[in-house]
Design an enzyme around this catalytic site. Structure first.
Site, PDB file in Angstrom:
ATOM      1  N   GLY A 129       2.823   6.813  -1.621  1.00  0.00           N
ATOM      2  CA  GLY A 129       3.333   6.400  -0.314  1.00  0.00           C
ATOM      3  C   GLY A 129       2.267   5.632   0.430  1.00  0.00           C
ATOM      4  O   GLY A 129       1.182   5.358  -0.106  1.00  0.00           O
ATOM      5  N   ASP A 162      -6.945  12.855  -6.308  1.00  0.00           N
ATOM      6  CA  ASP A 162      -6.624  12.261  -5.007  1.00  0.00           C
ATOM      7  C   ASP A 162      -7.158  10.834  -4.942  1.00  0.00           C
ATOM      8  O   ASP A 162      -8.107  10.493  -5.645  1.00  0.00           O
ATOM      9  CB  ASP A 162      -7.240  13.106  -3.880  1.00  0.00           C
ATOM     10  CG  ASP A 162      -6.602  12.806  -2.534  1.00  0.00           C
ATOM     11  OD1 ASP A 162      -5.424  12.369  -2.518  1.00  0.00           O
ATOM     12  OD2 ASP A 162      -7.259  13.009  -1.489  1.00  0.00           O
ATOM     13  N   GLU A 163      -6.545  10.006  -4.110  1.00  0.00           N
ATOM     14  CA  GLU A 163      -6.953   8.598  -3.944  1.00  0.00           C
ATOM     15  C   GLU A 163      -6.980   7.880  -5.291  1.00  0.00           C
ATOM     16  O   GLU A 163      -7.900   7.116  -5.603  1.00  0.00           O
ATOM     17  CB  GLU A 163      -8.328   8.513  -3.261  1.00  0.00           C
ATOM     18  CG  GLU A 163      -8.389   9.173  -1.897  1.00  0.00           C
ATOM     19  CD  GLU A 163      -7.686   8.380  -0.790  1.00  0.00           C
ATOM     20  OE1 GLU A 163      -7.109   7.303  -1.068  1.00  0.00           O
ATOM     21  OE2 GLU A 163      -7.704   8.842   0.355  1.00  0.00           O
ATOM     22  N   ALA A 164      -5.942   8.111  -6.084  1.00  0.00           N
ATOM     23  CA  ALA A 164      -5.897   7.570  -7.451  1.00  0.00           C
ATOM     24  C   ALA A 164      -5.949   6.047  -7.488  1.00  0.00           C
ATOM     25  O   ALA A 164      -6.398   5.468  -8.478  1.00  0.00           O
ATOM     26  CB  ALA A 164      -4.630   8.059  -8.152  1.00  0.00           C
ATOM     27  N   GLN A 165      -5.540   5.395  -6.412  1.00  0.00           N
ATOM     28  CA  GLN A 165      -5.546   3.918  -6.408  1.00  0.00           C
ATOM     29  C   GLN A 165      -6.946   3.344  -6.575  1.00  0.00           C
ATOM     30  O   GLN A 165      -7.113   2.211  -6.995  1.00  0.00           O
ATOM     31  CB  GLN A 165      -4.880   3.378  -5.131  1.00  0.00           C
ATOM     32  CG  GLN A 165      -5.714   3.459  -3.853  1.00  0.00           C
ATOM     33  CD  GLN A 165      -5.684   4.828  -3.189  1.00  0.00           C
ATOM     34  OE1 GLN A 165      -4.980   5.716  -3.640  1.00  0.00           O
ATOM     35  NE2 GLN A 165      -6.432   4.996  -2.109  1.00  0.00           N
ATOM     36  N   CYS A 224       7.178   0.130   8.920  1.00  0.00           N
ATOM     37  CA  CYS A 224       8.373  -0.084   8.108  1.00  0.00           C
ATOM     38  C   CYS A 224       8.324  -1.512   7.564  1.00  0.00           C
ATOM     39  O   CYS A 224       7.492  -2.323   7.973  1.00  0.00           O
ATOM     40  CB  CYS A 224       9.637   0.135   8.936  1.00  0.00           C
ATOM     41  SG  CYS A 224       9.924  -1.176  10.129  1.00  0.00           S
TER      42      CYS A 224
END
Ligand code: ZN
Length: 199
Positions: free
Chosen positions: A20, A92-95, A181
């Site tokens: 997300g 965590d923070e895999a990006q 959005c």
């Protein structure tokens, strides 16, 4: 809400991805799952890329300070050095990891480990971020969490960068980013005036 599948009779491990925008609660959801596993007497380990040093160096810390101790690693293959006797691995923070991460998590799953990966699906330009698209392709379970757009109240899917920096990786929090959005994201800095943060 994500409910864990029944562990009994499960032959291998599996891969869960939580993705997300910024401020969507990815890390909170990762921590929720890991804490539940810990209560069930599973051996858990959490890894994060060494470059993410926004908070305490040895903790996965979400925005509500709901922290769990973590191991910072320079490259994804370093995870292999730590996993003896581990049932559940959180990432965590895999990006920010290298592209080998997809291969690493698949090997862990074959070994019988449940792997829970959290990361930003898109960068500030709205493009797929690092190894995330590959991880989403190979995962058994995917959870996409959303933030709320501060301009219109819709579900926010994008991370809008408030600062002028152009590099893909610029670490920062509410000083540098806001969730938006799709429509408000596409309006770009027209909306910055309304929030009063055009610098
Ligand atoms: Zn909006």
């Amino acid at each position: 809400m994500f409910l864990e599948p029944n562990f009994k009779g499960q032959r291998s491990g599996w891969i869960e991805v939580i993705c997300g925008s910024m401020f969507s609660g990815k890390t909170e959801e990762l921590i929720r799952r890991l804490k539940r596993a810990k209560i069930a007497h599973q051996q858990i380990l959490i890894f994060k890329p060494k470059k993410d040093v926004r908070y305490d160096d040895n903790s996965v810390v979400s925005h509500d300070s709901n922290a769990i101790e973590s191991i910072p690693v320079v490259k994804s293959e370093d995870i292999y050095d730590h996993i003896a006797n581990t049932n559940v691995v959180g990432i965590d923070e895999a990006q920010f990891f290298d592209n080998k991460l997809t291969e690493v998590v698949q090997k862990l799953a074959v070994k019988g480990i449940r792997v829970i990966v959290a990361g930003l699906d898109m960068d500030f330009m709205g493009n797929p971020f690092g190894p995330m698209p590959d991880l989403l392709a190979v995962a058994e379970y995917i959870t996409k969490v959303h933030a709320i757009c501060p301009h219109c109240g819709s579900l926010a899917t994008h991370s809008y960068r408030l600062s002028q920096e152009k590099e893909q990786v610029v670490l920062g929090e509410k000083d540098k980013y806001e969730p938006r959005c799709r429509v408000c994201y596409s309006m770009g800095n027209i909306l910055d005036f309304r929030q009063g943060h055009l610098d």
